[in-house]
Design a protein around this motif. Structure first.
Motif, PDB file in Angstrom:
ATOM      1  N   SER A 172      -9.912  -7.010   3.911  1.00  0.00           N
ATOM      2  CA  SER A 172     -10.438  -5.734   4.386  1.00  0.00           C
ATOM      3  C   SER A 172      -9.611  -5.192   5.547  1.00  0.00           C
ATOM      4  O   SER A 172     -10.063  -4.301   6.266  1.00  0.00           O
ATOM      5  N   GLN A 173      -8.404  -5.692   5.725  1.00  0.00           N
ATOM      6  CA  GLN A 173      -7.525  -5.218   6.784  1.00  0.00           C
ATOM      7  C   GLN A 173      -6.205  -4.740   6.202  1.00  0.00           C
ATOM      8  O   GLN A 173      -5.590  -5.420   5.382  1.00  0.00           O
ATOM      9  N   VAL A 174      -5.784  -3.543   6.602  1.00  0.00           N
ATOM     10  CA  VAL A 174      -4.476  -3.007   6.233  1.00  0.00           C
ATOM     11  C   VAL A 174      -3.575  -3.110   7.449  1.00  0.00           C
ATOM     12  O   VAL A 174      -3.928  -2.640   8.532  1.00  0.00           O
ATOM     13  N   ARG A 175      -2.437  -3.758   7.283  1.00  0.00           N
ATOM     14  CA  ARG A 175      -1.488  -3.925   8.389  1.00  0.00           C
ATOM     15  C   ARG A 175      -0.300  -3.000   8.192  1.00  0.00           C
ATOM     16  O   ARG A 175       0.227  -2.883   7.085  1.00  0.00           O
ATOM     17  N   LEU A 176       0.126  -2.343   9.260  1.00  0.00           N
ATOM     18  CA  LEU A 176       1.309  -1.498   9.232  1.00  0.00           C
ATOM     19  C   LEU A 176       2.416  -2.205   9.984  1.00  0.00           C
ATOM     20  O   LEU A 176       2.279  -2.539  11.163  1.00  0.00           O
ATOM     21  N   LEU A 177       3.525  -2.450   9.277  1.00  0.00           N
ATOM     22  CA  LEU A 177       4.650  -3.209   9.791  1.00  0.00           C
ATOM     23  C   LEU A 177       5.884  -2.325   9.837  1.00  0.00           C
ATOM     24  O   LEU A 177       6.002  -1.343   9.097  1.00  0.00           O
ATOM     25  N   ASP A 178       6.813  -2.669  10.713  1.00  0.00           N
ATOM     26  CA  ASP A 178       8.096  -1.976  10.729  1.00  0.00           C
ATOM     27  C   ASP A 178       8.761  -2.181   9.372  1.00  0.00           C
ATOM     28  O   ASP A 178       8.871  -3.309   8.884  1.00  0.00           O
ATOM     29  N   ALA A 179       9.202  -1.104   8.738  1.00  0.00           N
ATOM     30  CA  ALA A 179       9.724  -1.169   7.379  1.00  0.00           C
ATOM     31  C   ALA A 179      11.061  -1.875   7.271  1.00  0.00           C
ATOM     32  O   ALA A 179      11.503  -2.189   6.164  1.00  0.00           O
ATOM     33  N   VAL A 180      11.716  -2.151   8.391  1.00  0.00           N
ATOM     34  CA  VAL A 180      13.012  -2.824   8.353  1.00  0.00           C
ATOM     35  C   VAL A 180      12.927  -4.236   8.918  1.00  0.00           C
ATOM     36  O   VAL A 180      13.472  -5.179   8.349  1.00  0.00           O
ATOM     37  N   THR A 181      12.213  -4.418  10.029  1.00  0.00           N
ATOM     38  CA  THR A 181      12.161  -5.735  10.679  1.00  0.00           C
ATOM     39  C   THR A 181      10.936  -6.548  10.297  1.00  0.00           C
ATOM     40  O   THR A 181      10.926  -7.761  10.476  1.00  0.00           O
ATOM     41  N   GLY A 206       2.166   8.215  17.823  1.00  0.00           N
ATOM     42  CA  GLY A 206       3.004   7.146  17.316  1.00  0.00           C
ATOM     43  C   GLY A 206       4.460   7.522  17.184  1.00  0.00           C
ATOM     44  O   GLY A 206       5.268   6.749  16.668  1.00  0.00           O
ATOM     45  N   ALA A 207       4.858   8.732  17.629  1.00  0.00           N
ATOM     46  CA  ALA A 207       6.258   9.150  17.554  1.00  0.00           C
ATOM     47  C   ALA A 207       7.117   8.176  18.337  1.00  0.00           C
ATOM     48  O   ALA A 207       6.745   7.689  19.395  1.00  0.00           O
ATOM     49  N   GLY A 208       8.288   7.883  17.791  1.00  0.00           N
ATOM     50  CA  GLY A 208       9.178   6.934  18.433  1.00  0.00           C
ATOM     51  C   GLY A 208       9.259   5.616  17.687  1.00  0.00           C
ATOM     52  O   GLY A 208      10.239   4.895  17.810  1.00  0.00           O
ATOM     53  N   GLU A 209       8.230   5.303  16.879  1.00  0.00           N
ATOM     54  CA  GLU A 209       8.297   4.092  16.081  1.00  0.00           C
ATOM     55  C   GLU A 209       9.115   4.378  14.824  1.00  0.00           C
ATOM     56  O   GLU A 209       9.255   5.515  14.389  1.00  0.00           O
ATOM     57  N   GLY A 210       9.666   3.302  14.242  1.00  0.00           N
ATOM     58  CA  GLY A 210      10.438   3.478  13.026  1.00  0.00           C
ATOM     59  C   GLY A 210       9.534   3.668  11.824  1.00  0.00           C
ATOM     60  O   GLY A 210       8.314   3.789  11.957  1.00  0.00           O
ATOM     61  N   GLY A 211      10.118   3.713  10.641  1.00  0.00           N
ATOM     62  CA  GLY A 211       9.308   3.805   9.442  1.00  0.00           C
ATOM     63  C   GLY A 211       8.414   2.586   9.302  1.00  0.00           C
ATOM     64  O   GLY A 211       8.720   1.512   9.835  1.00  0.00           O
ATOM     65  N   VAL A 212       7.314   2.744   8.598  1.00  0.00           N
ATOM     66  CA  VAL A 212       6.373   1.641   8.457  1.00  0.00           C
ATOM     67  C   VAL A 212       6.114   1.342   6.983  1.00  0.00           C
ATOM     68  O   VAL A 212       6.284   2.203   6.118  1.00  0.00           O
ATOM     69  N   VAL A 213       5.715   0.103   6.723  1.00  0.00           N
ATOM     70  CA  VAL A 213       5.229  -0.307   5.426  1.00  0.00           C
ATOM     71  C   VAL A 213       3.812  -0.831   5.630  1.00  0.00           C
ATOM     72  O   VAL A 213       3.553  -1.598   6.559  1.00  0.00           O
ATOM     73  N   VAL A 215       0.832  -1.205   0.000  1.00  0.00           N
ATOM     74  CA  VAL A 215       0.000   0.000   0.000  1.00  0.00           C
ATOM     75  C   VAL A 215       0.863   1.250   0.000  1.00  0.00           C
ATOM     76  O   VAL A 215       0.595   2.220  -0.711  1.00  0.00           O
ATOM     77  N   GLY A 216       1.932   1.273   0.812  1.00  0.00           N
ATOM     78  CA  GLY A 216       2.798   2.440   0.869  1.00  0.00           C
ATOM     79  C   GLY A 216       3.809   2.313   1.982  1.00  0.00           C
ATOM     80  O   GLY A 216       3.757   1.382   2.795  1.00  0.00           O
ATOM     81  N   VAL A 217       4.757   3.235   2.025  1.00  0.00           N
ATOM     82  CA  VAL A 217       5.764   3.292   3.078  1.00  0.00           C
ATOM     83  C   VAL A 217       5.767   4.696   3.669  1.00  0.00           C
ATOM     84  O   VAL A 217       5.408   5.667   3.003  1.00  0.00           O
ATOM     85  N   ALA A 218       6.174   4.802   4.918  1.00  0.00           N
ATOM     86  CA  ALA A 218       6.201   6.097   5.599  1.00  0.00           C
ATOM     87  C   ALA A 218       7.393   6.143   6.547  1.00  0.00           C
ATOM     88  O   ALA A 218       7.704   5.145   7.204  1.00  0.00           O
ATOM     89  N   PRO A 219       8.075   7.287   6.644  1.00  0.00           N
ATOM     90  CA  PRO A 219       9.227   7.424   7.527  1.00  0.00           C
ATOM     91  C   PRO A 219       8.798   7.541   8.982  1.00  0.00           C
ATOM     92  O   PRO A 219       7.603   7.627   9.288  1.00  0.00           O
TER      93      PRO A 219
END
Length: 353
Positions: free
Chosen positions: A80-89, A65-72, A53-57
């Protein structure tokens, strides 16, 4: 209808430059999907491959949500579910359950800060007008839509995109036009009609969010619009498609060309474009770029390279696994995000900072 849980698999990629301490992470999902009738008496359940869907820094201090790393952000094609995952791990951060009226055939758009999702909805039940909704990625369901855009011109929406600063939302339409919205103010800024007669393939914004460029299929010139007012600012003749440079001053066009936005003049290509077939994406700070190397090697393999923008120096390389899904560079410029060839998503470290 069957359902399989998400799995995390580890493997070893074929790397050209190996300076990596972390293994390849591959996410795969076969979520619930609508059954398909293949023959009388037979029911087939197709896989539900993960779609990027996209990536975000990382979020800035003071933001939720400040303090978390970038997400994918990922979603199964039928999910019907969008999951946001750590973009590196690849670790799970949060999830958004899409309301029933969301059209799953239109890809959602993730805002550049990872806080908002834009989704196309079924028509208004009374007026039949087209609708687009904006959801918070932090509020659990059923929190409802942050904003709801309703207009006849939103019927037939096929793609969506936020501006980098999050103030504008573009909606491409299969009718051959694109609309630009001030989504927070629920105000349409402008409508751009295709000159080629085809629908928009991509909706591009300059990194500084000042310019909007709808890229229509089969177009031979690119028009640049003021993202604040919707006014036409420039027309780049002979440029069918392209990607803005990190400094928002140029457009990287086909055949490795660099076109200056102020006058449309073609400039010498930057060092990081040498020997490439195009740019996949830049890191959030604009210092790294992921490119496709031109041609194939002796074994017929395509290669991707991570390069330094300032010097063009190669930082990492790997063979490409073509799965038909979009590929992206993680916001920190260290990890490839793309298909794994088996319906899953791979997070592949290229070069640490």
């Amino acid at each position: 209808m069957t359902s399989k849980s998400t799995a995390l698999r580890r493997g070893r990629p074929h790397l050209g430059l190996s300076r990596l301490a972390r293994p390849l992470l591959v996410l795969s999902a076969l979520a619930s999907a609508p059954p398909v009738r293949a023959a009388p008496g037979e029911t087939r359940v197709p896989p539900d491959p993960l779609v990027l869907v996209g990536v975000a820094p990382p979020l800035q201090p003071g933001q939720a949500g400040a303090g978390e790393g970038g997400v994918v952000a990922v979603r199964g094609r039928y999910s019907s579910q969008v999951r946001l995952l750590d973009a590196v791990t690849g670790e799970a951060r949060r999830a958004v359950l899409l309301p029933p009226e969301v059209r799953l055939d239109v890809p959602p758009a993730l805002s550049a800060d990872g806080r908002w999702l834009a989704v196309a909805l079924t028509p208004d039940p009374l007026t039949r007008a087209g609708r687009v909704g904006v959801l918070s990625t932090f509020q659990p369901a059923p929190a409802g839509f942050q904003k709801l855009l309703v207009a006849g011109g939103l019927s037939g929406t096929l793609n969506l995109a936020f501006s980098p600063d999050g103030t504008r939302l573009a909606a491409g339409n299969r009718g051959g036009y694109a609309q630009l919205w001030d989504w927070a103010g629920v105000r349409r800024v402008t409508t751009v009609t295709s000159q080629s007669g085809y629908e928009p393939a991509r909706l591009e914004f300059s990194p500084d969010s000042r310019l909007f460029a709808p890229l229509f299929r089969a177009q031979t010139k690119t028009r640049l619009f003021d993202a604040l007012t919707g006014e036409l600012r420039a027309t780049l003749n002979g440029v069918g498609y392209g990607t803005f440079t990190p400094d928002s001053r140029g457009l990287l066009a086909s055949r490795g060309r660099l076109v200056r936005l102020t006058d449309g003049r073609e400039l010498p290509p930057p060092a990081y474009l040498a020997g490439t077939g195009g740019v996949i994406g830049f890191s959030a700070d604009g210092t790294r770029v992921l490119v496709r190397r031109s041609g194939v090697d002796a074994q017929g393999r395509e290669w991707l390279e991570l390069r330094e923008v300032a010097s063009g120096r190669t930082l990492g390389a790997l063979t490409r696994v073509w799965d038909g899904w979009p590929e992206a560079l993680s916001p920190d410029g260290t990890t490839l995000i793309g298909g794994d060839g088996e319906g899953g998503l791979r997070l592949l470290p290229l070069a640490p900072r």
